[in-house]
Design an enzyme around this catalytic site. Sequence first.
Site, mmCIF file in Angstrom:
data_model
loop_
_atom_site.group_PDB
_atom_site.id
_atom_site.type_symbol
_atom_site.label_atom_id
_atom_site.label_comp_id
_atom_site.label_asym_id
_atom_site.label_seq_id
_atom_site.Cartn_x
_atom_site.Cartn_y
_atom_site.Cartn_z
ATOM 1 N N GLY A 80 0.816 -1.208 0.000
ATOM 2 C CA GLY A 80 0.000 0.000 0.000
ATOM 3 C C GLY A 80 0.846 1.252 0.000
ATOM 4 O O GLY A 80 0.467 2.261 -0.611
ATOM 5 N N SER A 81 1.991 1.214 0.674
ATOM 6 C CA SER A 81 2.890 2.364 0.667
ATOM 7 C C SER A 81 3.414 2.626 -0.738
ATOM 8 O O SER A 81 3.506 3.788 -1.179
ATOM 9 C CB SER A 81 4.058 2.132 1.629
ATOM 10 O OG SER A 81 3.584 1.995 2.956
ATOM 11 N N ASP B 112 -7.140 1.202 4.220
ATOM 12 C CA ASP B 112 -7.840 0.640 5.373
ATOM 13 C C ASP B 112 -9.343 0.577 5.163
ATOM 14 O O ASP B 112 -10.089 0.354 6.137
ATOM 15 C CB ASP B 112 -7.569 1.493 6.620
ATOM 16 C CG ASP B 112 -6.111 1.500 7.016
ATOM 17 O OD1 ASP B 112 -5.375 0.598 6.594
ATOM 18 O OD2 ASP B 112 -5.704 2.427 7.744
ATOM 19 N N SER C 12 -4.052 -1.481 0.210
ATOM 20 C CA SER C 12 -3.001 -2.312 0.796
ATOM 21 C C SER C 12 -3.538 -3.713 0.996
ATOM 22 O O SER C 12 -4.668 -3.900 1.449
ATOM 23 C CB SER C 12 -2.543 -1.741 2.138
ATOM 24 O OG SER C 12 -1.622 -2.635 2.756
ATOM 25 N N HIS D 163 -5.133 -6.133 6.459
ATOM 26 C CA HIS D 163 -6.122 -5.398 5.679
ATOM 27 C C HIS D 163 -7.267 -6.293 5.203
ATOM 28 O O HIS D 163 -7.334 -7.466 5.541
ATOM 29 C CB HIS D 163 -5.428 -4.676 4.525
ATOM 30 C CG HIS D 163 -4.567 -3.550 5.002
ATOM 31 N ND1 HIS D 163 -3.278 -3.748 5.464
ATOM 32 C CD2 HIS D 163 -4.800 -2.224 5.132
ATOM 33 C CE1 HIS D 163 -2.763 -2.588 5.844
ATOM 34 N NE2 HIS D 163 -3.665 -1.652 5.655
ATOM 35 N N ASN E 140 10.597 -0.079 -9.487
ATOM 36 C CA ASN E 140 10.126 -1.430 -9.793
ATOM 37 C C ASN E 140 9.339 -1.906 -8.588
ATOM 38 O O ASN E 140 9.911 -2.314 -7.588
ATOM 39 C CB ASN E 140 11.291 -2.375 -10.094
ATOM 40 C CG ASN E 140 10.803 -3.787 -10.404
ATOM 41 O OD1 ASN E 140 9.615 -4.010 -10.638
ATOM 42 N ND2 ASN E 140 11.707 -4.746 -10.384
#
Length: 495
Positions: free
Chosen positions: A95-96, A205, A251, A256, A325
């Site tokens: 998710g980041s 979330d 995420s 999650h 990447n």
Amino acid sequence: MSDLKALKQEILQLTRRYSQEAHAAFRPGADPERSPWQPGSPIPYAGRVFTENEVEAAVGATLDFWLTLGSEGAAMEKELAAFMGVRHSLLVNSGSSANLVAISALTSHKLPDARRIKPGDEVITVAAGFPTTVAPIVQVGAIPVFIDADPLTGNARCDQLEAAYSPGKTKAVMMAHALGNPFDLSITLAFCRKYDLWLVEDNCDALGCSYSMPRAMAEGLGFSENSPGLDEGPDRVIRWTGTWGDISTQSFYPPHHLTMGEGGAVNIVRDQKLKVVAESFRDWGRDCWCPSGIDNTCNKRFDWQLGELPAGYDHKYTYSHLGFNLKPLDPQAAIGRVQIRRLPEFIEARKINWQILRTGLDACSDSLEFALPTHATAWNTDGSFEWDDTGCRSECSWFGFKIAVKENAKFSRTDLARELDANQIGNRMLFGGNLLRQPAFVQLKHDRPEALRLATSMEGSDEIMNSTLFLGTFPGLTEAMLQAEIDVINKFATA
């Protein structure tokens, strides 16, 4: 070849048998085949929930040994986009990373110059939350402008957006739906439409949350269709969170709403051009859009002339962005495809678990404050809510059960957290609390004071930092586990 197929089938049958015996504790909480929770055992706040179906999918894809993103990935991207009702979904490795790709895409020279985020431009965000909602804004050279958070919902104070706006500098709003509670999309969308700003929804979330509004309001903001599977009648428009903005992120880390182990996604809601540039940033920055292992889908591989490269230079090795990447592996996507099919039951389980906790802890309301969905004004003992007069509603697929210790309580949030830890009940703060007080942001302000800006004071974010924690609502929780949590908190809070 038939012998190989039979051998693979035998391996997969044994895999299912192994998983049924080895992984019974990871089945959904309501699954009769789940191994029973033993009183006194740990109760996690979150975790992976799966059966032999996910394990078989992972092993099958591994036996095929197409490790990089391939056919499973392509299928999952289509299935996720279809579930949400967006134009495209791009899988990434977290998710980041999804947040990094989303905001990077808005810096592309392929976008209209007036809307492109350039170094020194501003992006409005919220002070309370997870750091990698904000860090990518800094990492692309933009300036995060912070508004405060509402301690009751955990979400941004969207009424402060105007105070954060800078003519000619503000280019986007990027905020998370906190703990599976949608932020006020009606105010935020009207603000973004007024100033022609991008809206990036951090939906990490909140997969399975929805937001609705009167049809006239929705159509005035450019929306006339419901998301797939959602309907509140002809006079309203209801859509999943992550489908109201221009681009959104997911995420798939184990806590999650679905998991690939590690993983995430960037959802392109409408604009095909955003898909092209987001995919480029995900895939090394290359200009070519061919999937791995496939060449010349444009039939012009050696006919391009871009930049200062010689005419005919291989399009496969032509780069139009300074990219990354960030792809996941194909076996991860195989797991994710099974998890997508579980989403309806997972979404419902999170709602049920939240209501069980809310009902069971109601006796603690003198000392504890519990979250309300955005636009709700009160919770009723039958599980319904009272709503404000905006006509907007939010339906939460809760990531967690948020608890705030009131000022008049005889104990602190830290006291409560220690009691929960002593009873092996998993709990977490609301992530980074007030991010501006985290060491990384304090250092950033020290080294580069111009790198961020505060639009308002941050009393709400400080209150969240000082008084709030959350318990799990994930679908692996059983009724016995939830009741044990309720008993511990009731005994502690009323002692």
